[in-house]
Design an enzyme around this catalytic site. Structure first.
Site, PDB file in Angstrom:
ATOM      1  N   SER A 250       0.838  -1.195   0.000  1.00  0.00           N
ATOM      2  CA  SER A 250       0.000   0.000   0.000  1.00  0.00           C
ATOM      3  C   SER A 250       0.878   1.251   0.000  1.00  0.00           C
ATOM      4  O   SER A 250       1.595   1.486  -0.965  1.00  0.00           O
ATOM      5  CB  SER A 250      -0.971  -0.033   1.177  1.00  0.00           C
ATOM      6  OG  SER A 250      -1.982   0.935   1.031  1.00  0.00           O
TER       7      SER A 250
ATOM      8  N   GLU B 145      -3.198  -2.582  -7.487  1.00  0.00           N
ATOM      9  CA  GLU B 145      -4.289  -2.813  -6.536  1.00  0.00           C
ATOM     10  C   GLU B 145      -4.641  -1.490  -5.887  1.00  0.00           C
ATOM     11  O   GLU B 145      -3.869  -0.536  -5.939  1.00  0.00           O
ATOM     12  CB  GLU B 145      -3.882  -3.851  -5.481  1.00  0.00           C
ATOM     13  CG  GLU B 145      -2.725  -3.453  -4.566  1.00  0.00           C
ATOM     14  CD  GLU B 145      -3.133  -2.595  -3.378  1.00  0.00           C
ATOM     15  OE1 GLU B 145      -4.299  -2.668  -2.931  1.00  0.00           O
ATOM     16  OE2 GLU B 145      -2.281  -1.817  -2.894  1.00  0.00           O
TER      17      GLU B 145
ATOM     18  N   HIS C  23      -5.702  -5.283  -0.342  1.00  0.00           N
ATOM     19  CA  HIS C  23      -6.258  -4.961   0.969  1.00  0.00           C
ATOM     20  C   HIS C  23      -7.326  -5.937   1.433  1.00  0.00           C
ATOM     21  O   HIS C  23      -8.042  -5.655   2.402  1.00  0.00           O
ATOM     22  CB  HIS C  23      -6.824  -3.548   0.947  1.00  0.00           C
ATOM     23  CG  HIS C  23      -5.772  -2.479   0.899  1.00  0.00           C
ATOM     24  ND1 HIS C  23      -5.079  -2.179  -0.254  1.00  0.00           N
ATOM     25  CD2 HIS C  23      -5.291  -1.652   1.855  1.00  0.00           C
ATOM     26  CE1 HIS C  23      -4.219  -1.202  -0.002  1.00  0.00           C
ATOM     27  NE2 HIS C  23      -4.330  -0.867   1.269  1.00  0.00           N
TER      28      HIS C  23
END
EC number: 3.4.17.13
Length: 287
Positions: free
Chosen positions: A102, A196, A265
């Site tokens: 992330s 993502e 996630h």
């Protein structure tokens, strides 16, 4: 290869970790035979960040410069790694592995410029023991110990079913887009690119991909592999899917596009080594 006796330094260069979650993750690492130390300011809080810019940067630099540290594990993602990039060193005293995902995407492509640092895109410690599944936990341990990962089936969404080879790169879409125009902007020519994201509206996903395209980050990429896009809602009454949006803006690249990779996630966040050679063959990812 074993992780027995290797030393982990836990740092929080971005968001505020849940200290109970972190404690459970540390206990898990210790059962794997790892020795764990917590950065001096991991429990700090400054607005939406895990401490001041100086303290977060200091903890990360201390871990990277310590010759006794083998693994630097990010406590939590969120936001904040952008603040530490200008202070990163040009060398480290020994080989190190940095783990996260992330917001850590920003770190990965700055750290790739430093010899001796390897990056694993995998769970942060905030969720390792409590938010991801056992498969994800086994995946990161296997990655650390050098176990050959199992082939991963993909769904071909666009383009020819050619065999494709290249280093596996990418990460969080929004964070990658935020590096555009900076000196840490990556270039993914000849690579297999994983994307993502989480809690982004469809038009923002469109905008981030267009930013990557306009900046040339995706120029020459060999394939795009889509991970999970978690809690990325469409407008009420939309007559299109998120996959439609993604293909609208990715198909003009003229490369194969695949989906279905359990990375991101969600509860399953499989680990992969940033920059390691990979291959897509018959809609299977070999890494």
């Amino acid at each position: 290869m074993t992780v027995e006796g290797k030393r982990v330094a836990v740092v929080a260069p971005a968001g505020v970790p849940d200290m109970d979650n972190l404690a459970q993750a540390v206990s898990l690492l210790e059962t794997w035979g790892l020795s764990v130390s917590i950065g001096a300011h991991v429990a700090d809080r400054f607005r939406y960040l895990a401490g001041s810019h100086q303290h977060r940067t200091g903890d990360l630099l201390a871990a990277l410069s310590d010759p006794a540290v083998d693994i630097v594990w990010i406590a939590r993602a969120g936001y904040g790694c952008a603040h530490v990039l200008p202070a990163l060193p040009t060398t480290v005293p020994c080989e190190k592995t940095v783990i996260g995902f992330s917001d850590a995407t920003a770190l990965f492509y700055a750290l790739r410029q430093i010899p001796g640092i390897g990056m694993i895109h995998g769970p942060t410690l905030n969720g390792l023991a409590t938010k991801v599944d056992d498969v994800s936990r086994h995946s990161i341990l296997d990655t650390l110990t050098g176990v050959t990962p199992a082939p991963l089936p993909l769904e071909r969404l666009h383009g020819p079913a050619d065999s494709i080879k290249g280093p596996l790169v990418g990460g969080n879409l929004t964070v990658l887009a935020s590096t555009a125009g900076s000196r840490w902007q990556p270039h993914f020519r000849d690579s297999i690119v994983v994307l993502e994201d989480v809690t982004e509206l469809a038009y923002r996903i469109d905008r981030s991909i267009m930013t990557l395209r306009h900046a040339g980050i995706l120029d020459g990429a060999r394939a795009i592999v889509l991970g999970e896009f978690v809690r990325c809602p469409l407008p009420a009454g939309a007559d299109y899917s998120l996959a439609d949006v993604l293909l609208d803006v990715l198909a003009p690249l003229g490369v194969p596009i695949y989906g279905g990779l359990a990375v991101g996630h969600g509860e399953r966040n499989l680990s992969w080594v940033v920059g390691r050679p990979a291959q897509i063959r018959e809609s299977v990812l070999l890494r």
